[in-house]
Motif scaffolding. Structure first.
Motif, PDB file in Angstrom:
ATOM      1  N   TYR A  99      -0.066  -0.625   1.651  1.00 26.47           N
ATOM      2  CA  TYR A  99      -1.411  -0.208   1.253  1.00 26.47           C
ATOM      3  C   TYR A  99      -2.476  -0.642   2.257  1.00 26.47           C
ATOM      4  O   TYR A  99      -3.570  -0.076   2.282  1.00 26.47           O
ATOM      5  CB  TYR A  99      -1.749  -0.765  -0.128  1.00 26.47           C
ATOM      6  N   ALA A 151      -3.581   5.279  -0.539  1.00 24.12           N
ATOM      7  CA  ALA A 151      -2.781   5.253  -1.775  1.00 24.12           C
ATOM      8  C   ALA A 151      -2.119   6.596  -2.037  1.00 24.12           C
ATOM      9  O   ALA A 151      -1.009   6.660  -2.583  1.00 24.12           O
ATOM     10  CB  ALA A 151      -3.664   4.858  -2.962  1.00 24.12           C
ATOM     11  N   THR A 154       1.749   5.608  -2.713  1.00 24.13           N
ATOM     12  CA  THR A 154       2.170   5.590  -4.112  1.00 24.13           C
ATOM     13  C   THR A 154       3.227   6.635  -4.461  1.00 24.13           C
ATOM     14  O   THR A 154       4.202   6.309  -5.155  1.00 24.13           O
ATOM     15  CB  THR A 154       0.945   5.750  -5.038  1.00 24.13           C
TER      16      THR A 154
END
Length: 318
Positions: free
Chosen positions: A73, A78, A82
């Motif tokens: 990160y 993100a 993610t």
């Protein structure tokens, strides 16, 4: 996705994270099952799993994976990092099939494939990382009215889930435990990104730990991580691992990206076509998760004995 040195570094770290985290689900489940056989299970409020070596091995694997994820990160947005958690779904589902005998059938395999396709679609259209020069900039983003409203909403929902829903529905509804983990997880990732940026800038020569904001984000991450671990243990001990992993992934990913869009304004630099493609990727992931959830018991039910009617018995007698 912009192919830059930072994006490549974030990608490698995210892939490594998925492998370690996917393995940790299975190893921890083995420890939880052994603890439940000899004492009070985690789902019943017991903590005997703390004496099980397998649970601790799984925890170490998860910590290593989370550290890699933490570092990812700091280098990539993100919206890129993610979605790669889908790999941990596939890895844990396959391991559960062979090690825990939690069968993954043909539609489950198709679900895994859909998760991969959806994640790849999102990764290929992820925005560039926002350039930040100080943790104070992150704090400014976190204290804007839009994100404050999101934080207040998350806290209120989590409180209701913990004190009202868990005692009543925790043992029968997977959503309760996973929702707690996912909601708090979305805030954890925002804190992780802030601390990761602070560490990255500090290593580059600009000390960020002289600001109280860095320590605030650090405490936030620790507190929410402990909360997530507690309720993730309960979910794993109560429900099928091959279902917990994908449902947790989809809820966590959706909420995390939503939080990132609000806080870091990731979509501000993208056009309608890119955003629409990313949304299609989400729908694909949700479709894969639906298949995994709906087919989790396929073929696992024992065959029912034949039912004989009176006519059958009379025919046999004749």
């Amino acid at each position: 996705m912009g192919i830059s040195k930072d994006n490549v570094t974030g990608l490698i770290l995210a892939l490594s994270s998925s492998i370690f985290i996917g393995s940790s689900f299975i190893i921890k489940k083995m420890g939880l099952k052994k603890a439940g056989n000899t004492g009070k299970s985690a789902a019943s409020g017991g903590h005997d799993y703390l004496y099980e070596p397998w649970w601790w091995i799984g925890m170490v694997s998860m910590i290593v994976g989370e550290i890699a994820n933490f570092a990812a990160y700091a280098f990539a947005p993100a919206l890129l990092v993610t979605p790669l958690g889908a790999l941990s779904i596939i890895f844990s589902a396959v391991l559960a099939h062979f090690i825990l005998q939690e069968k993954l059938h043909i539609f489950g395999m198709l679900g895994c494939a859909l998760c991969m396709v959806g994640s790849t679609t999102i990764v290929l259209h992820a925005p560039h990382e926002r350039v930040i020069h100080s943790v104070k900039e992150v704090w400014q983003l976190a204290t804007e009215i839009g994100f404050i409203i999101y934080v207040v909403a998350v806290v209120l929902i989590v409180v209701v889930l913990i004190f009202y829903c868990v005692p009543r529905y925790g043992q029968t509804h997977l959503f309760v435990y996973v929702a707690i983990c996912s909601l708090t997880g979305s805030l954890t990732v925002m804190g992780v990104k802030a601390v990761g940026i602070a560490l990255k800038l500090t290593f580059e020569g600009s000390n960020q730990f002289k600001y109280f904001q860095t320590w605030f984000f650090t405490v936030l991450v620790i507190g929410f991580c402990l909360l997530q671990i507690n309720y993730l243990n309960k979910a794993l001990d109560t429900f099928n691992t091959a279902v917990v992993s994908p449902v947790y992934y989809v809820m966590f990913t959706t909420l995390t990206i939503f939080a990132s869009i609000i806080m870091f304004k990731d979509w501000d630099t993208q056009n309608a076509s890119q955003i629409a493609t990313e949304m299609c990727g989400f729908v694909t992931i949700l479709s894969g998760t639906f298949l995994l959830h709906k087919t989790k018991d396929m073929g696992s039910r024992p065959e029912e004995p034949p039912v004989f009617t009176n006519l059958d018995r009379e025919h046999d007698n004749n």
